[in-house]
Design a protein around this motif. Structure first.
Motif, PDB file in Angstrom:
ATOM      1  N   TYR A   8       9.041   5.833   5.868  1.00 12.52           N
ATOM      2  CA  TYR A   8      10.034   4.790   5.630  1.00 12.52           C
ATOM      3  C   TYR A   8       9.935   4.216   4.218  1.00 12.52           C
ATOM      4  N   GLY A   9       8.746   4.321   3.609  1.00  8.70           N
ATOM      5  CA  GLY A   9       8.581   3.824   2.239  1.00  8.70           C
ATOM      6  C   GLY A   9       8.428   2.328   2.133  1.00  8.70           C
ATOM      7  N   LYS A  10       7.929   1.666   3.173  1.00  5.88           N
ATOM      8  CA  LYS A  10       7.736   0.216   3.139  1.00  5.88           C
ATOM      9  C   LYS A  10       6.461  -0.140   2.359  1.00  5.88           C
ATOM     10  N   GLU A  11       6.373  -1.404   1.960  1.00  4.70           N
ATOM     11  CA  GLU A  11       5.227  -1.888   1.213  1.00  4.70           C
ATOM     12  C   GLU A  11       4.055  -2.201   2.142  1.00  4.70           C
ATOM     13  N   TYR A  12       2.838  -2.211   1.588  1.00  2.00           N
ATOM     14  CA  TYR A  12       1.657  -2.626   2.351  1.00  2.00           C
ATOM     15  C   TYR A  12       1.869  -4.039   2.859  1.00  2.00           C
ATOM     16  N   PRO A  13       1.501  -4.384   4.087  1.00  2.40           N
ATOM     17  CA  PRO A  13       0.673  -3.592   5.014  1.00  2.40           C
ATOM     18  C   PRO A  13       1.487  -2.752   6.012  1.00  2.40           C
ATOM     19  N   GLY A  35      -4.837  -1.851   8.701  1.00  2.00           N
ATOM     20  CA  GLY A  35      -5.589  -3.078   8.489  1.00  2.00           C
ATOM     21  C   GLY A  35      -5.130  -4.196   9.399  1.00  2.00           C
ATOM     22  N   SER A  36      -5.903  -5.285   9.392  1.00  2.16           N
ATOM     23  CA  SER A  36      -5.640  -6.422  10.292  1.00  2.16           C
ATOM     24  C   SER A  36      -4.357  -7.172   9.944  1.00  2.16           C
ATOM     25  N   GLU A  37      -3.867  -7.015   8.712  1.00  3.87           N
ATOM     26  CA  GLU A  37      -2.664  -7.750   8.309  1.00  3.87           C
ATOM     27  C   GLU A  37      -1.382  -7.065   8.763  1.00  3.87           C
ATOM     28  N   SER A  38      -1.475  -5.803   9.135  1.00  4.02           N
ATOM     29  CA  SER A  38      -0.264  -5.082   9.538  1.00  4.02           C
ATOM     30  C   SER A  38      -0.008  -5.239  11.028  1.00  4.02           C
ATOM     31  N   LYS A  39       1.232  -4.983  11.422  1.00  4.99           N
ATOM     32  CA  LYS A  39       1.640  -5.060  12.823  1.00  4.99           C
ATOM     33  C   LYS A  39       2.240  -3.721  13.216  1.00  4.99           C
TER      34      LYS A  39
END
Length: 406
Positions: A8-13, A35-39
């Protein structure tokens, strides 16, 4: 079959999000948690694998149930799995839970449909199983837990009655013989019964021996650990201990017509296929059944002189390698038995060059071979076995006697 996965090319996270395309059907979102910041917004790749297995077996079951005119009101398949600790982390065990409801469902027909999918037809199940994942079934029909192998407890009840009426009265105890559909295994069942054993035949193919001291053939595929678990648990429930375990199952190749696979022609598929039965299945099922052996039981693993150095050849390579491995396993198992001060005798044996469908040039008949196996099991040979625990016994067809090969 062809698919494509797109980022999809989305930014971190949220940069671990993809969508998958196939030749026919809707796109599927796939998501990893970076990582813990992503959903996580969609199934992970491994969750898709489990979903694939659950849906694959569900298609099998529902299509077969419709052919059998079974009216299903609801049907779900749940899947749980545990992974290995080291990378690459793969599934080591899994449970497939089938839940069906319907007013007039016939339990035997429903179980038969699930049995066919679970043991034969589900390709995703087979892929995971080949990777070493031990997959177990759990079935609920109208909220009642049903055993896949013995849905109405008929086998357990019949086995208990057989043991009370015949088995416990046999002078030599109970023999469990694995690999009894033909040849040496089949003939050995009859020989053991004549010598005072109550016999439990087991294998991939059912067979009725029509003898009161011989139980109906139990389904046991040594390449599928859950079938060994079933037989072991059946013995535990009926409080039956085994005095003799015979491992006669074995194959020589993936090709039933031409089994002379040369060393440099071997493929990973060929190796895995033969090792699954001749090594992994034999060793795992033997270890699993140790707990239901009597204190002074005997364990026989049928081997071959093709494992010996003096019979080395580049032909039938994988078969030779598997038998050499089994002989070494027997030696190491005997060492541990001695260390643990147990009274179990375990040994490998070569039953002679036996004339069978797979070995038409054999020098002796199945009758002569099994007669000689009964000689090595005789009471007057027991001390010899204990004093040479873990050895490889060979029937010398010329001298007509048993010899140890060191």
């Amino acid at each position: 079959m062809k698919i494509k996965v797109n980022w999809y090319g989305k930014e971190y996270p949220q940069d671990w999000e993809f969508f998958a395309e196939c030749e026919e059907g809707k796109n599927i979102d796939i998501s990893g948690k970076n990582g813990s910041e992503s959903k996580k917004t969609a199934p992970s790749p491994k969750e898709l694998v489990l979903q694939g297995m659950a849906s694959c077996t569900a298609i099998d079951v529902i299509s077969t149930l419709k052919k059998m005119r079974q009216v299903v009101e609801s049907f779900t398949v749940e899947c749980s799995a545990a992974q290995t600790e080291i990378h690459p982390k793969i599934f080591k065990e899994s449970t497939l839970t089938y839940k069906l409801t319907g007013k007039n469902l016939e339990i035997e027909k429903v179980i038969h449909c699930i049995f066919l999918s679970f043991t034969k037809y589900c390709g995703v199940h087979a892929i995971l199983e080949k990777s070493g994942c031990n997959i177990k079934p759990q079935i609920f029909i109208n909220d009642k837990l049903i055993d896949l192998w013995d849905p109405q407890n008929k086998t357990q009840i019949k086995l208990q009655e057989w043991y009370e009426n015949f088995g416990k009265n046999c002078s030599k105890g109970v023999a469990l013989v694995i690999g009894t559909s033909r040849g040496i295994g089949k003939e050995l069942v009859f020989k053991l019964e004549k010598e005072g054993y109550a016999v439990l035949p087991a294998g991939r193919t059912s067979f009725n021996f029509e003898n009161e001291n011989i139980f109906d053939s139990l389904f046991l595929d040594i390449t599928k650990p859950y079938t060994t678990d079933y037989v072991k648990n059946l013995l535990i429930k009926t409080k039956i201990k085994i005095s003799l375990l015979v491992q006669n199952a074995g194959i020589s190749s993936t090709d039933l017509v031409q089994d002379d696979v040369n060393a440099l022609q071997l493929t990973m598929h060929e190796l895995r296929h033969v090792y699954d039965t001749n090594v992994f299945g034999i060793i795992e099922s033997t270890n699993n059944l140790i707990s239901v052996l009597e204190a002074s039981a005997k364990v026989i693993l049928v081997s071959s002189t093709m494992a010996l150095r003096e019979r080395d050849s580049f032909l039938t390579s994988v078969y030779r390698m598997t038998k050499r491995t089994i002989n070494q396993y027997v030696r190491q198992a005997a060492m541990q038995i001695t260390h643990e001060q147990r009274d179990v005798s375990i040994f490998a044996l070569h039953p002679g060059s036996v004339k069978t469908d797979l070995n038409p040039s054999g020098k002796i008949s199945v009758e002569e071979s099994t007669t000689q196996i009964m000689e090595i099991l005789a009471d007057n040979f027991a001390l010899n076995l204990k004093n040479n625990n873990g050895e490889f016994w060979i029937y010398d067809t010329e001298a007509k006697t048993w010899k140890i090969k060191f």
